[in-house]
Design an enzyme around this catalytic site. Structure first.
Site, PDB file in Angstrom:
ATOM      1  N   HIS A   1       0.834  -1.116   0.027  1.00 50.75           N
ATOM      2  CA  HIS A   1       0.027  -0.109   0.062  1.00 50.75           C
ATOM      3  C   HIS A   1       0.888   1.280  -0.193  1.00 50.75           C
ATOM      4  CE1 HIS A   1      -4.070  -1.804   1.441  1.00 50.75           C
ATOM      5  NE2 HIS A   1      -3.588  -2.449   0.541  1.00 50.75           N
TER       6      HIS A   1
ATOM      7  N   TYR B   1      -9.754   5.559   6.858  1.00 51.03           N
ATOM      8  CA  TYR B   1     -10.014   5.781   7.885  1.00 51.03           C
ATOM      9  C   TYR B   1     -10.998   7.072   7.973  1.00 51.03           C
ATOM     10  CZ  TYR B   1      -5.569   3.389   9.436  1.00 51.03           C
ATOM     11  OH  TYR B   1      -4.721   2.384   9.787  1.00 51.03           O
TER      12      TYR B   1
ATOM     13  N   PRO C   1      -5.182   0.230  18.211  1.00 49.39           N
ATOM     14  CA  PRO C   1      -4.971  -0.138  16.755  1.00 49.39           C
ATOM     15  C   PRO C   1      -4.952   0.855  15.720  1.00 49.39           C
ATOM     16  CG  PRO C   1      -7.219  -0.893  17.621  1.00 49.39           C
ATOM     17  CD  PRO C   1      -6.603  -0.105  18.874  1.00 49.39           C
TER      18      PRO C   1
ATOM     19  N   LYS D   1       0.293   0.039  14.990  1.00 53.05           N
ATOM     20  CA  LYS D   1       1.627   0.026  15.599  1.00 53.05           C
ATOM     21  C   LYS D   1       1.844  -1.194  16.531  1.00 53.05           C
ATOM     22  CE  LYS D   1       3.194   3.535  13.701  1.00 53.05           C
ATOM     23  NZ  LYS D   1       3.358   3.093  12.095  1.00 53.05           N
TER      24      LYS D   1
ATOM     25  N   TYR E   1       3.421   6.567  10.159  1.00 53.24           N
ATOM     26  CA  TYR E   1       2.971   5.338   9.604  1.00 53.24           C
ATOM     27  C   TYR E   1       3.558   4.275   8.822  1.00 53.24           C
ATOM     28  CZ  TYR E   1      -1.432   2.878   8.394  1.00 53.24           C
ATOM     29  OH  TYR E   1      -2.576   2.263   8.329  1.00 53.24           O
TER      30      TYR E   1
END
Length: 392
Positions: free
Chosen positions: A75, A203, A295, A299, A387
């Site tokens: 991704h 998200y 979550p 991580k 990220y």
């Protein structure tokens, strides 16, 4: 009582313990893994699977990256929505790195296969594990299996046995300092044999609460919605879940979503937790034994992997050169990165969720922060760097 000796006893047969054992094995360092459950039980646990660049490198070094390279999904970015708006954070363009979507269960399966192929020692279904002599010249670990007591003498013990394991509790309470934040909501998640609504994660921040559209593969989707801590999975029918999920997404996403029966449904509470120090005598803590993150920032496994990186390299340095600097500095090194991961997970959770005490002003500030992220390259780069994973 049976007795034997090894160099490292690893308590916990999840991905962090297995990864550490595999890396050590490749360097000729002996270890024994003790797991309180069966292999099938460990592999049945449903966990997230967004892997940082550092973990990808460790998997390659451990020799287990082959199947992931074929079946994983790279991704290059992620999508963030708020209300009816949506924008993309381009990881590849901002950092030069991507993340890999590859289930934690698959990582664990690959590690088990590698350990078994190399004759690695894994003891399943062990009970009453106790750690002794951590401040002496050599540690010992005792446990019971099949009604028999066993004892292993070792140089060091790696506690990879999670929050409820014995390792952290072995450190005297007067030495341990623990930090914790409990979030006032949970995540209701379902797994369904449906194509993902997006090829990248979404998200979502909405007035009704957070939502996440994730995936396992082209025909297996993982979706989450923020829920009350008092909710139970059985309170939510599949139809109610899908309807609520769609309400929290932009119309263009909701309209193309393919729904279907859930094959797994569960609620996970959210919490942040850190225990210091991560070393005491001959014991080192790794992963959930020392820290937990919500979550939201993906991580959990990745922070455990960074612990493995520091511990593996410290032990390798010790056994190959006699230099103890790496293991002596393990706790400080690991915690420095852990707290940065905790900060990112806290920030991202605060940005995307609705809180019970949140005022109208607070919600406007949340939206302003998201708008700033949308319009500011430096903000996007900071998020992307966190990220994809800060460097070890």
């Amino acid at each position: 009582m049976s007795e034997r000796r090894t160099q490292i006893v690893i308590i916990g047969g999840g991905p962090s313990g297995l990864l550490l054992s595999q890396l050590l094995h490749k360097r000729g360092i002996q270890s024994v893994v003790l797991e309180r459950k069966s292999k099938d039980y460990v592999l049945s646990r449903i966990r997230a699977g967004v892997l940082e660049r550092g973990l990808l490198g460790l998997m390659e070094e451990a020799g287990i990256g082959g199947r992931m390279a074929k079946e994983g999904f790279a991704h290059d970015g992620t999508l963030i929505s708020y209300g009816d708006e949506m924008f993309r954070i381009d990881f590849k363009e901002l950092t030069g790195h991507s993340v890999m979507v590859y289930g934690q269960t698959e990582v664990t399966r690959d590690l088990y296969d590698a350990r078994e192929a190399m004759g690695g020692q894994i003891e399943y279904n062990v009970e009453e594990v106790e750690i002794h002599d951590l401040e002496s010249d050599a540690a010992t670990v005792t446990y019971r299996k099949d009604g028999q007591t066993h004892k292993i003498s070792c140089d060091f013990v790696a506690g990879c046995d999670g929050y409820h394991g014995v390792s952290r509790k072995t450190i005297p309470s007067e030495i341990r300092k623990e930090y914790e934040k409990i979030y006032p909501f949970g995540w209701l998640g379902i797994l369904s044999r449906t194509p993902p609504v997006s090829h990248e994660l979404i998200y979502a921040n909405s007035e009704r609460g957070f939502a996440l559209c994730s995936m396992r593969n082209e025909n297996l989707s993982r979706y989450y919605i923020q829920c009350d801590l008092t909710d139970r999975p059985e309170d939510w029918s599949d139809a109610a879940f899908w309807a609520e999920l769609k309400r929290r997404l932009p119309p263009e996403v909701a309209e193309k979503m393919v729904t279907g029966p859930s094959i797994e449904k569960s609620i996970a509470p959210l919490r942040s937790f850190v225990s210091e120090p991560m070393r005491w005598g001959r014991l080192f803590l790794c992963g959930d034994a020392a820290h937990i993150v919500p979550p939201t920032g993906a991580k959990g496994l990745n922070t455990a992997a960074s612990d493995v990186h520091y511990l593996y390299n410290g032990l390798r340095q010790f056994y190959e050169t006699g230099d103890a600097a790496g293991i002596d500095g393990y706790s400080e090194l690991a915690l420095a990165r852990v707290w940065k991961a905790e900060r990112f997970s806290w920030w991202f959770s605060s940005l995307m969720h609705r809180y019970p005490e949140q005022s109208a002003f607070d919600f406007k500030m949340q939206l302003a922060e998201i708008e700033f992220l949308r319009s500011n390259r430096a903000a996007q780069q900071a998020m992307a760097e966190n990220y994809v994973g800060l460097p070890y």
